[in-house]
Design a protein around this motif. Structure first.
Motif, PDB file in Angstrom:
ATOM      1  N   UNK A   1      14.783  33.275  51.175  1.00 44.99           N
ATOM      2  CA  UNK A   1      15.401  34.000  52.295  1.00 44.99           C
ATOM      3  C   UNK A   1      15.321  35.507  52.114  1.00 44.99           C
ATOM      4  N   UNK A   2      15.364  35.968  50.870  1.00 50.77           N
ATOM      5  CA  UNK A   2      15.365  37.402  50.596  1.00 50.77           C
ATOM      6  C   UNK A   2      13.997  38.049  50.791  1.00 50.77           C
ATOM      7  N   UNK A   3      12.923  37.274  50.671  1.00 48.75           N
ATOM      8  CA  UNK A   3      11.577  37.871  50.688  1.00 48.75           C
ATOM      9  C   UNK A   3      10.665  37.297  51.767  1.00 48.75           C
ATOM     10  N   UNK A   4      11.141  36.321  52.546  1.00 46.65           N
ATOM     11  CA  UNK A   4      10.234  35.620  53.468  1.00 46.65           C
ATOM     12  C   UNK A   4       9.671  36.516  54.572  1.00 46.65           C
ATOM     13  N   UNK A   5      10.363  37.616  54.896  1.00 46.26           N
ATOM     14  CA  UNK A   5       9.872  38.493  55.962  1.00 46.26           C
ATOM     15  C   UNK A   5       8.914  39.568  55.454  1.00 46.26           C
ATOM     16  N   UNK A   6       8.760  39.686  54.142  1.00 46.72           N
ATOM     17  CA  UNK A   6       7.864  40.707  53.575  1.00 46.72           C
ATOM     18  C   UNK A   6       6.409  40.312  53.843  1.00 46.72           C
ATOM     19  N   UNK A   7       5.607  41.216  54.418  1.00 41.87           N
ATOM     20  CA  UNK A   7       4.202  40.882  54.690  1.00 41.87           C
ATOM     21  C   UNK A   7       3.391  40.699  53.407  1.00 41.87           C
ATOM     22  N   UNK A   8       2.538  39.679  53.416  1.00 36.13           N
ATOM     23  CA  UNK A   8       1.664  39.382  52.276  1.00 36.13           C
ATOM     24  C   UNK A   8       0.216  39.466  52.743  1.00 36.13           C
ATOM     25  N   UNK A   9      -0.592  40.240  52.016  1.00 30.91           N
ATOM     26  CA  UNK A   9      -2.027  40.349  52.311  1.00 30.91           C
ATOM     27  C   UNK A   9      -2.805  39.791  51.123  1.00 30.91           C
ATOM     28  N   UNK A  10      -3.691  38.822  51.408  1.00 36.49           N
ATOM     29  CA  UNK A  10      -4.589  38.329  50.369  1.00 36.49           C
ATOM     30  C   UNK A  10      -5.840  39.194  50.345  1.00 36.49           C
ATOM     31  N   UNK A  11      -6.238  39.656  49.164  1.00 34.43           N
ATOM     32  CA  UNK A  11      -7.522  40.348  48.994  1.00 34.43           C
ATOM     33  C   UNK A  11      -8.265  39.611  47.884  1.00 34.43           C
ATOM     34  N   UNK A  12      -9.301  38.891  48.284  1.00 34.95           N
ATOM     35  CA  UNK A  12      -9.912  37.930  47.367  1.00 34.95           C
ATOM     36  C   UNK A  12     -11.391  37.724  47.689  1.00 34.95           C
ATOM     37  N   UNK A  13     -12.086  37.159  46.731  1.00 33.60           N
ATOM     38  CA  UNK A  13     -13.507  36.823  46.951  1.00 33.60           C
ATOM     39  C   UNK A  13     -13.658  35.437  47.555  1.00 33.60           C
TER      40      UNK A  13
END
Length: 303
Positions: free
Chosen positions: A32-44
């Motif tokens: 609940x504390x972090x679910x709204x934080x945007x996550x970007x994957x940078x991967x091969x």
């Protein structure tokens, strides 16, 4: 690290040493504390199935290596702006909810608004005052609509503030006929405002003045005009309990009170309501006080 400092955005790879990026993303989005934080994957990892899984887990973007620094920074900037705007929108929604609560309080109080209007409506109908009855019925209808929607736009008309202030003072005085309380009223300019909302605003200020002068043998409320080029400025001043200016920033917060319930009753939303009403009119309210010397609230209505 998350427990010490919550980031505004997280950059992850799918495969990291000793760590699964997808599983870490799942953990962020289930908390609940972090679910709204945007996550970007940078991967091969460019497999469409892997990209699909990343989005299903809640990432907001997926950047495949190799990429340029400019591309990554542009995506980060965009998602940070979206995150910031979403947080502001949530804060605005919370403020609207508190405003609804404040308005609903005024509407629920039978001696405050609705019951008074309903009783007056009955009297006008009995006396055959059709025009007054229709006006009051309209006021009740708008108040009830406002309590449900909290987004109704003000219906502007020219208001005689001397008449309005005197009406509300007389109403408050009739509730405490045994008190020795004087209204000193200067010549006030007319304003352009919503009759229902401005009456609610003035009622809150007048009610406060009556309440906090309760222990004065000779209570005095002074309502006067202050010259200004850009605003119609009206001052409400009393010789009551006053307040410490060190806590003035709390005055207009919902459910914020500077006095104990044992001293003065109240729920701490009257001034919050006043503040929101005048802001809806494009103006502002300022407060000044000294402990045991009284308080002054100054309204600024745009000309």
């Amino acid at each position: 690290m998350m427990e010490k400092s919550k980031p505004h955005l997280v950059l992850l790879d799918i495969k990291m040493e000793g760590m699964d990026g997808l599983e870490l993303c799942r953990h962020f989005k289930s908390d609940e504390e972090t679910k709204e934080i945007p996550v970007i994957f940078m991967t091969s990892e460019s497999d469409p199935a892997m990209i699909k899984k990343g989005f299903e887990l809640g990432c907001c973007d997926y950047v495949v290596k190799p990429f340029t620094k400019e591309e990554l920074l542009a995506r980060v900037k965009t998602h940070l702006e979206i995150y910031s705007k979403r947080r502001k929108l949530e804060a605005a929604n919370n403020e609207l909810s508190l405003f609804c609560s404040a308005i609903s309080h005024d509407l629920r109080s039978p001696l405050n608004v609705t019951q008074m209007l309903a009783d007056t409506l009955k009297e006008d109908i009995r006396a055959g005052n059709t025009e007054d009855a229709l006006k009051i019925a309209s006021m009740i209808e708008r108040l009830l609509s406002f309590s449900k929607m909290c987004s109704i736009e003000p219906e502007y008309e020219t208001l005689d503030m001397n008449v309005l202030v005197r009406d509300i003072f007389d109403e408050c005085r009739s509730a405490e006929p045994e008190r020795n309380i004087t209204l000193i009223e200067g010549s006030l300019s007319q304003i352009n405002g919503d009759d229902v909302l401005v009456r609610m605003l003035v009622k809150n200020l007048m009610t406060n003045a009556f309440k906090f002068t309760r222990h004065r043998q000779n209570a005095v409320i002074t309502v006067s005009a202050i010259p200004d080029e850009s605003y119609v400025v009206i001052s409400f001043k009393d010789n009551g309990a006053g307040f410490d200016m060190a806590y003035a920033d709390k005055l207009f917060g919902v459910f914020q009170r500077l006095h104990l319930d044992e001293e003065y009753e109240g729920s701490g939303i009257g001034l919050a309501t006043a503040d929101r009403i005048i802001k809806r009119h494009g103006g502002r309210i300022e407060a000044y006080g000294e402990v045991d010397k009284g308080a002054e609230f100054t309204l600024y209505f745009p000309k």
